[in-house]
Design a protein around this motif. Structure first.
Motif, PDB file in Angstrom:
ATOM      1  N   LEU A  95       0.830  -1.202   0.000  1.00 54.73           N
ATOM      2  CA  LEU A  95       0.000   0.000   0.000  1.00 54.73           C
ATOM      3  C   LEU A  95       0.868   1.257   0.000  1.00 54.73           C
ATOM      4  CD1 LEU A  95      -2.739   1.342   0.007  1.00 54.73           C
ATOM      5  CD2 LEU A  95      -2.796   1.089   2.498  1.00 54.73           C
ATOM      6  N   ASN A  96       1.942   1.256   0.785  1.00 57.58           N
ATOM      7  CA  ASN A  96       2.852   2.409   0.794  1.00 57.58           C
ATOM      8  C   ASN A  96       3.478   2.620  -0.577  1.00 57.58           C
ATOM      9  OD1 ASN A  96       2.397   3.205   3.427  1.00 57.58           O
ATOM     10  ND2 ASN A  96       4.055   1.968   4.239  1.00 57.58           N
ATOM     11  N   ARG A  97       3.871   1.543  -1.229  1.00 54.55           N
ATOM     12  CA  ARG A  97       4.439   1.645  -2.575  1.00 54.55           C
ATOM     13  C   ARG A  97       3.442   2.300  -3.513  1.00 54.55           C
ATOM     14  NH1 ARG A  97       5.631  -3.901  -5.648  1.00 54.55           N
ATOM     15  NH2 ARG A  97       3.363  -3.864  -5.670  1.00 54.55           N
ATOM     16  N   HIS A  98       2.204   1.858  -3.435  1.00 52.28           N
ATOM     17  CA  HIS A  98       1.146   2.415  -4.278  1.00 52.28           C
ATOM     18  C   HIS A  98       0.991   3.916  -4.015  1.00 52.28           C
ATOM     19  CE1 HIS A  98      -2.729   2.050  -6.510  1.00 52.28           C
ATOM     20  NE2 HIS A  98      -2.995   3.140  -5.819  1.00 52.28           N
ATOM     21  N   ILE A  99       0.937   4.284  -2.753  1.00 46.65           N
ATOM     22  CA  ILE A  99       0.750   5.688  -2.372  1.00 46.65           C
ATOM     23  C   ILE A  99       1.924   6.546  -2.833  1.00 46.65           C
ATOM     24  CG2 ILE A  99       0.640   7.256  -0.381  1.00 46.65           C
ATOM     25  CD1 ILE A  99      -1.022   4.976   1.019  1.00 46.65           C
ATOM     26  N   ILE A 100       3.135   6.062  -2.659  1.00 45.03           N
ATOM     27  CA  ILE A 100       4.332   6.810  -3.070  1.00 45.03           C
ATOM     28  C   ILE A 100       4.302   7.092  -4.565  1.00 45.03           C
ATOM     29  CG2 ILE A 100       6.853   6.629  -3.390  1.00 45.03           C
ATOM     30  CD1 ILE A 100       6.820   5.047  -0.652  1.00 45.03           C
ATOM     31  N   ILE A 101       3.980   6.088  -5.357  1.00 42.66           N
ATOM     32  CA  ILE A 101       3.955   6.266  -6.810  1.00 42.66           C
ATOM     33  C   ILE A 101       2.809   7.186  -7.211  1.00 42.66           C
ATOM     34  CG2 ILE A 101       3.657   5.089  -9.028  1.00 42.66           C
ATOM     35  CD1 ILE A 101       5.151   2.689  -7.712  1.00 42.66           C
ATOM     36  N   GLU A 102       1.662   7.024  -6.580  1.00 46.56           N
ATOM     37  CA  GLU A 102       0.523   7.887  -6.888  1.00 46.56           C
ATOM     38  C   GLU A 102       0.835   9.347  -6.544  1.00 46.56           C
ATOM     39  OE1 GLU A 102      -4.312   7.925  -6.337  1.00 46.56           O
ATOM     40  OE2 GLU A 102      -3.116   6.788  -4.904  1.00 46.56           O
ATOM     41  N   GLN A 103       1.457   9.577  -5.393  1.00 49.88           N
ATOM     42  CA  GLN A 103       1.850  10.940  -5.019  1.00 49.88           C
ATOM     43  C   GLN A 103       2.824  11.522  -6.037  1.00 49.88           C
ATOM     44  OE1 GLN A 103       3.419  10.317  -1.083  1.00 49.88           O
ATOM     45  NE2 GLN A 103       1.448  10.686  -0.091  1.00 49.88           N
ATOM     46  N   PHE A 104       3.784  10.727  -6.448  1.00 47.82           N
ATOM     47  CA  PHE A 104       4.764  11.178  -7.426  1.00 47.82           C
ATOM     48  C   PHE A 104       4.084  11.588  -8.732  1.00 47.82           C
ATOM     49  CE2 PHE A 104       7.567   9.961 -11.023  1.00 47.82           C
ATOM     50  CZ  PHE A 104       8.523  10.950 -10.869  1.00 47.82           C
ATOM     51  N   LEU A 105       3.191  10.745  -9.224  1.00 47.16           N
ATOM     52  CA  LEU A 105       2.506  11.048 -10.470  1.00 47.16           C
ATOM     53  C   LEU A 105       1.651  12.311 -10.344  1.00 47.16           C
ATOM     54  CD1 LEU A 105       1.562   7.459 -11.689  1.00 47.16           C
ATOM     55  CD2 LEU A 105       3.390   8.947 -12.542  1.00 47.16           C
ATOM     56  N   HIS A 123       4.515  -2.585  -9.913  1.00 49.72           N
ATOM     57  CA  HIS A 123       4.997  -3.962  -9.945  1.00 49.72           C
ATOM     58  C   HIS A 123       6.392  -4.098 -10.538  1.00 49.72           C
ATOM     59  CE1 HIS A 123       1.168  -5.371  -8.575  1.00 49.72           C
ATOM     60  NE2 HIS A 123       0.565  -4.723  -9.557  1.00 49.72           N
ATOM     61  N   ASN A 124       6.873  -3.044 -11.135  1.00 45.79           N
ATOM     62  CA  ASN A 124       8.149  -3.143 -11.840  1.00 45.79           C
ATOM     63  C   ASN A 124       9.207  -2.173 -11.344  1.00 45.79           C
ATOM     64  OD1 ASN A 124       7.423  -5.198 -13.858  1.00 45.79           O
ATOM     65  ND2 ASN A 124       5.890  -3.694 -14.416  1.00 45.79           N
ATOM     66  N   ILE A 125       8.981  -1.547 -10.229  1.00 46.29           N
ATOM     67  CA  ILE A 125       9.928  -0.575  -9.706  1.00 46.29           C
ATOM     68  C   ILE A 125      10.833  -1.242  -8.674  1.00 46.29           C
ATOM     69  CG2 ILE A 125       8.422   0.271  -7.849  1.00 46.29           C
ATOM     70  CD1 ILE A 125       9.477   3.111  -8.649  1.00 46.29           C
ATOM     71  N   THR A 126      12.091  -0.873  -8.687  1.00 40.64           N
ATOM     72  CA  THR A 126      13.017  -1.424  -7.693  1.00 40.64           C
ATOM     73  C   THR A 126      12.853  -0.665  -6.376  1.00 40.64           C
ATOM     74  OG1 THR A 126      14.811   0.099  -8.247  1.00 40.64           O
ATOM     75  CG2 THR A 126      14.695  -1.992  -9.509  1.00 40.64           C
ATOM     76  N   SER A 127      13.270  -1.279  -5.298  1.00 41.99           N
ATOM     77  CA  SER A 127      13.163  -0.610  -3.998  1.00 41.99           C
ATOM     78  C   SER A 127      14.054   0.636  -3.952  1.00 41.99           C
ATOM     79  CB  SER A 127      13.479  -1.570  -2.856  1.00 41.99           C
ATOM     80  OG  SER A 127      14.722  -2.175  -3.043  1.00 41.99           O
ATOM     81  N   ARG A 132      13.992   6.588  -3.695  1.00 39.90           N
ATOM     82  CA  ARG A 132      14.371   7.901  -4.244  1.00 39.90           C
ATOM     83  C   ARG A 132      13.140   8.713  -4.649  1.00 39.90           C
ATOM     84  NH1 ARG A 132      19.861   8.196  -4.784  1.00 39.90           N
ATOM     85  NH2 ARG A 132      20.882   6.227  -4.343  1.00 39.90           N
ATOM     86  N   ILE A 133      12.116   8.052  -5.160  1.00 40.61           N
ATOM     87  CA  ILE A 133      10.873   8.754  -5.473  1.00 40.61           C
ATOM     88  C   ILE A 133      10.231   9.266  -4.189  1.00 40.61           C
ATOM     89  CG2 ILE A 133       8.491   8.422  -6.292  1.00 40.61           C
ATOM     90  CD1 ILE A 133       9.675   6.605  -8.495  1.00 40.61           C
ATOM     91  N   GLU A 134      10.247   8.457  -3.158  1.00 40.49           N
ATOM     92  CA  GLU A 134       9.690   8.886  -1.868  1.00 40.49           C
ATOM     93  C   GLU A 134      10.456  10.099  -1.329  1.00 40.49           C
ATOM     94  OE1 GLU A 134       8.180   6.925   2.289  1.00 40.49           O
ATOM     95  OE2 GLU A 134       9.974   6.059   1.361  1.00 40.49           O
ATOM     96  N   THR A 135      11.765  10.083  -1.485  1.00 42.78           N
ATOM     97  CA  THR A 135      12.585  11.224  -1.057  1.00 42.78           C
ATOM     98  C   THR A 135      12.211  12.477  -1.847  1.00 42.78           C
ATOM     99  OG1 THR A 135      14.391   9.756  -0.445  1.00 42.78           O
ATOM    100  CG2 THR A 135      14.964  12.064  -0.820  1.00 42.78           C
ATOM    101  N   LEU A 136      12.007  12.331  -3.152  1.00 44.56           N
ATOM    102  CA  LEU A 136      11.603  13.463  -3.986  1.00 44.56           C
ATOM    103  C   LEU A 136      10.219  13.969  -3.577  1.00 44.56           C
ATOM    104  CD1 LEU A 136      12.355  15.285  -6.381  1.00 44.56           C
ATOM    105  CD2 LEU A 136      11.235  13.616  -7.867  1.00 44.56           C
TER     106      LEU A 136
END
Length: 162
Positions: A95-105, A123-127, A132-136
């Motif tokens: 869920l956190n992964r989903h939220i991080i990517i959604e926030q980034f987009l 499903h295809n992003i490395t940790s 780094r996206i979360e940091t951004l």
């Protein structure tokens, strides 16, 4: 070159990642949705899971049975689906992964088909990339003046609906 430095097809990278992870993309989607139900209700049911994921109840049952065998959930036929400790830990991550990517987009101005993009990317992003996206995301959150400048720059260079 080692595996991290050589080129592969998308499927090749998926195979390399699969060797590190026992969950398929579908299993991840189900586990994330079960975790979302867990947050709301404390459990999930096959019917609600199938509705939320737009799949047949029989498909949801088969997947939940697989997740049970892998130790992510506890489920008995016609009963509720309970997450195990292992399932909760993975559900939190998913869920956190989903939220991080959604926030980034959202930050970069993606408006059209955002859920499709999130689902394909998560499903295809490395940790490492996710961190780094979360940091951004956090950088922009803590620097609204820079985010405003970025947003203005985008408006002047990109079409409105992206």
């Amino acid at each position: 070159m080692d595996n991290n430095q050589s080129f592969h097809t998308v499927r090749g990278y998926e195979i390399l990642e699969k060797e590190k992870n026992s969950l398929t993309h579908s299993m991840e989607d189900y586990l994330e949705m079960i975790y979302r139900c867990y947050i709301e209700e404390g459990y999930a049911r096959i019917n609600s899971l199938s509705e939320l994921l737009n799949v047949k109840a029989s498909s949801a049952t088969k997947m939940v049975q697989k997740l049970t065998k892998l130790g992510f959930v506890n489920y008995e036929k016609y009963g509720i689906i309970q997450l195990t400790e292992k399932g909760i830990a993975v559900g939190v991550f998913l869920l956190n992964r989903h939220i991080i990517i959604e926030q980034f987009l959202n930050i970069i101005g993606v408006q059209k088909d955002i859920l499709i993009n999130v689902e394909l990317m998560e499903h295809n992003i490395t940790s490492n990339a996710l961190t780094r996206i979360e940091t951004l995301n956090n950088f922009f959150k803590n620097n609204p003046d820079i985010l405003k400048k970025f947003t203005q720059y985008q408006k002047s260079t990109l079409p409105e609906k992206t």
